[in-house]
Structures are given as C-alpha cells and as structure tokens.
Design a protein around this motif. Structure first.
Motif, PDB file in Angstrom:
ATOM      1  N   LEU A   8       0.818  -1.220   0.000  1.00  0.00           N
ATOM      2  CA  LEU A   8       0.000   0.000   0.000  1.00  0.00           C
ATOM      3  C   LEU A   8       0.852   1.271   0.000  1.00  0.00           C
ATOM      4  O   LEU A   8       0.562   2.218  -0.733  1.00  0.00           O
ATOM      5  N   HIS A   9       1.907   1.291   0.793  1.00  0.00           N
ATOM      6  CA  HIS A   9       2.764   2.486   0.838  1.00  0.00           C
ATOM      7  C   HIS A   9       3.560   2.653  -0.462  1.00  0.00           C
ATOM      8  O   HIS A   9       3.794   3.780  -0.907  1.00  0.00           O
ATOM      9  N   GLU A  10       3.956   1.559  -1.095  1.00  0.00           N
ATOM     10  CA  GLU A  10       4.660   1.654  -2.382  1.00  0.00           C
ATOM     11  C   GLU A  10       3.727   2.162  -3.482  1.00  0.00           C
ATOM     12  O   GLU A  10       4.120   2.993  -4.304  1.00  0.00           O
ATOM     13  N   ILE A  11       2.511   1.658  -3.505  1.00  0.00           N
ATOM     14  CA  ILE A  11       1.527   2.153  -4.487  1.00  0.00           C
ATOM     15  C   ILE A  11       1.337   3.648  -4.294  1.00  0.00           C
ATOM     16  O   ILE A  11       1.348   4.418  -5.256  1.00  0.00           O
ATOM     17  N   ARG A  12       1.166   4.060  -3.062  1.00  0.00           N
ATOM     18  CA  ARG A  12       0.958   5.490  -2.766  1.00  0.00           C
ATOM     19  C   ARG A  12       2.176   6.310  -3.195  1.00  0.00           C
ATOM     20  O   ARG A  12       2.033   7.384  -3.772  1.00  0.00           O
ATOM     21  N   ALA A  13       3.371   5.813  -2.944  1.00  0.00           N
ATOM     22  CA  ALA A  13       4.589   6.557  -3.278  1.00  0.00           C
ATOM     23  C   ALA A  13       4.769   6.705  -4.786  1.00  0.00           C
ATOM     24  O   ALA A  13       5.183   7.763  -5.259  1.00  0.00           O
ATOM     25  N   PHE A  14       4.450   5.658  -5.545  1.00  0.00           N
ATOM     26  CA  PHE A  14       4.716   5.680  -6.983  1.00  0.00           C
ATOM     27  C   PHE A  14       3.569   6.231  -7.823  1.00  0.00           C
ATOM     28  O   PHE A  14       3.792   6.686  -8.939  1.00  0.00           O
ATOM     29  N   LEU A  15       2.349   6.187  -7.314  1.00  0.00           N
ATOM     30  CA  LEU A  15       1.213   6.575  -8.147  1.00  0.00           C
ATOM     31  C   LEU A  15       0.520   7.861  -7.720  1.00  0.00           C
ATOM     32  O   LEU A  15      -0.509   8.212  -8.276  1.00  0.00           O
ATOM     33  N   THR A  16       1.062   8.544  -6.746  1.00  0.00           N
ATOM     34  CA  THR A  16       0.462   9.807  -6.335  1.00  0.00           C
ATOM     35  C   THR A  16       0.944  10.927  -7.248  1.00  0.00           C
ATOM     36  O   THR A  16       2.140  11.163  -7.383  1.00  0.00           O
ATOM     37  N   CYS A  17      -0.005  11.560  -7.916  1.00  0.00           N
ATOM     38  CA  CYS A  17       0.276  12.730  -8.739  1.00  0.00           C
ATOM     39  C   CYS A  17      -1.033  13.473  -8.942  1.00  0.00           C
ATOM     40  O   CYS A  17      -2.113  12.885  -8.797  1.00  0.00           O
ATOM     41  N   PRO A  81      -7.409  -0.514   5.759  1.00  0.00           N
ATOM     42  CA  PRO A  81      -6.124   0.079   6.141  1.00  0.00           C
ATOM     43  C   PRO A  81      -6.264   1.516   6.653  1.00  0.00           C
ATOM     44  O   PRO A  81      -5.566   1.917   7.576  1.00  0.00           O
ATOM     45  N   CYS A  82      -7.186   2.275   6.081  1.00  0.00           N
ATOM     46  CA  CYS A  82      -7.343   3.673   6.509  1.00  0.00           C
ATOM     47  C   CYS A  82      -7.902   3.776   7.927  1.00  0.00           C
ATOM     48  O   CYS A  82      -7.774   4.818   8.564  1.00  0.00           O
ATOM     49  N   TRP A  83      -8.514   2.737   8.427  1.00  0.00           N
ATOM     50  CA  TRP A  83      -8.968   2.728   9.821  1.00  0.00           C
ATOM     51  C   TRP A  83      -7.791   2.518  10.756  1.00  0.00           C
ATOM     52  O   TRP A  83      -7.801   3.003  11.882  1.00  0.00           O
ATOM     53  N   VAL A  88      -2.466   8.643   6.415  1.00  0.00           N
ATOM     54  CA  VAL A  88      -2.490   8.782   4.958  1.00  0.00           C
ATOM     55  C   VAL A  88      -3.800   9.454   4.553  1.00  0.00           C
ATOM     56  O   VAL A  88      -4.885   8.932   4.830  1.00  0.00           O
ATOM     57  N   PRO A  89      -3.715  10.612   3.906  1.00  0.00           N
ATOM     58  CA  PRO A  89      -4.956  11.281   3.487  1.00  0.00           C
ATOM     59  C   PRO A  89      -5.630  10.512   2.344  1.00  0.00           C
ATOM     60  O   PRO A  89      -4.972  10.022   1.433  1.00  0.00           O
ATOM     61  N   LEU A  90      -6.944  10.403   2.420  1.00  0.00           N
ATOM     62  CA  LEU A  90      -7.711   9.708   1.392  1.00  0.00           C
ATOM     63  C   LEU A  90      -8.260  10.695   0.371  1.00  0.00           C
ATOM     64  O   LEU A  90      -8.498  11.854   0.684  1.00  0.00           O
TER      65      LEU A  90
END
Length: 118
Positions: A8-17, A81-83, A88-90
């Motif tokens: 989850l953290h890798e997805i967030r790091a690579f796909l946040t734009c 996971p967000c609970w 991590v902001p949704l």
C-alpha cells in the motif's frame, strides 16, 4: 499485514500525482454499488437477443452483493487500512464497511458463459 502495508505504501509513493489524484476517485465511483454493471445489464435487458444475459448479470450482482457485502464482509471483518493508519490522506470519504471481500471486485468478476464453446 506487513506485506499489505509495504504494498500500500509503495503504491501510494509511486502513483500519487495531481492527474491520478483527480482521476481515480471518478473511476472508482463507477464501481460503487455496481453502477456501471447495473447500467450494462439494463442495456442488455433492452434487447431481446441479450435479455437472458442481462437477467443473469443482475442475478450475479445481487448474489455478489448478498454473499459478499452482507455475509462475508461481516464474517471476515477485516478492517480497512485507513482505519488502522489514519496518517495517509484519502481522496474519498472514509468507507464505513469492512475491506474484504471487495465489493468492486465482486461486481466486476466474469464467469465463463456455458453457452459459448472454445
């Protein structure tokens, strides 16, 4: 859970734009409550040739909803996971149902048509 958090953290790091942050909630919304598949089934129901498939699609959506969202989610009761990590902001409102099985996945899986050969 360690593997889950890593993924989850890798997805967030690579796909946040900015582009994906704007686009993904809109794409995800198409899967909410099986909306895109209900519309597709409605289209199938409107044609005599494909009406049977529209009925089958609606029955499958209903079964997926009942078995997955009503029974399995409460039986398995896997927290989202967000609970667990609220740092991590949704991009969407915090969901209030359990995370597994995925309602989007239940609505989107396709079974093989027994009428088709090959």
């Amino acid at each position: 859970m360690r593997l889950d958090w890593t993924i989850l953290h890798e997805i967030r790091a690579f796909l946040t734009c900015p582009l994906l942050d704007m686009l993904m909630p809109k794409i995800t919304m198409l899967g909410n409550s099986g909306a895109v598949w209900i519309l597709a089934a409605g289209g199938l129901l409107c044609t005599k040739k494909y009406r049977k498939y529209g009925i089958i699609m609606l029955a499958g959506l209903a079964m997926g909803g009942l078995v997955g969202n009503v029974f399995l989610k409460h039986l398995i009761a896997r927290p989202r996971p967000c609970w667990l990590d609220q740092s991590v902001p949704l991009l969407i409102a915090v969901p209030n149902d359990y995370s597994f099985p995925s309602g989007h996945t239940l609505a989107s899986v396709r079974c093989n048509d027994p009428d088709r050969s090959g």
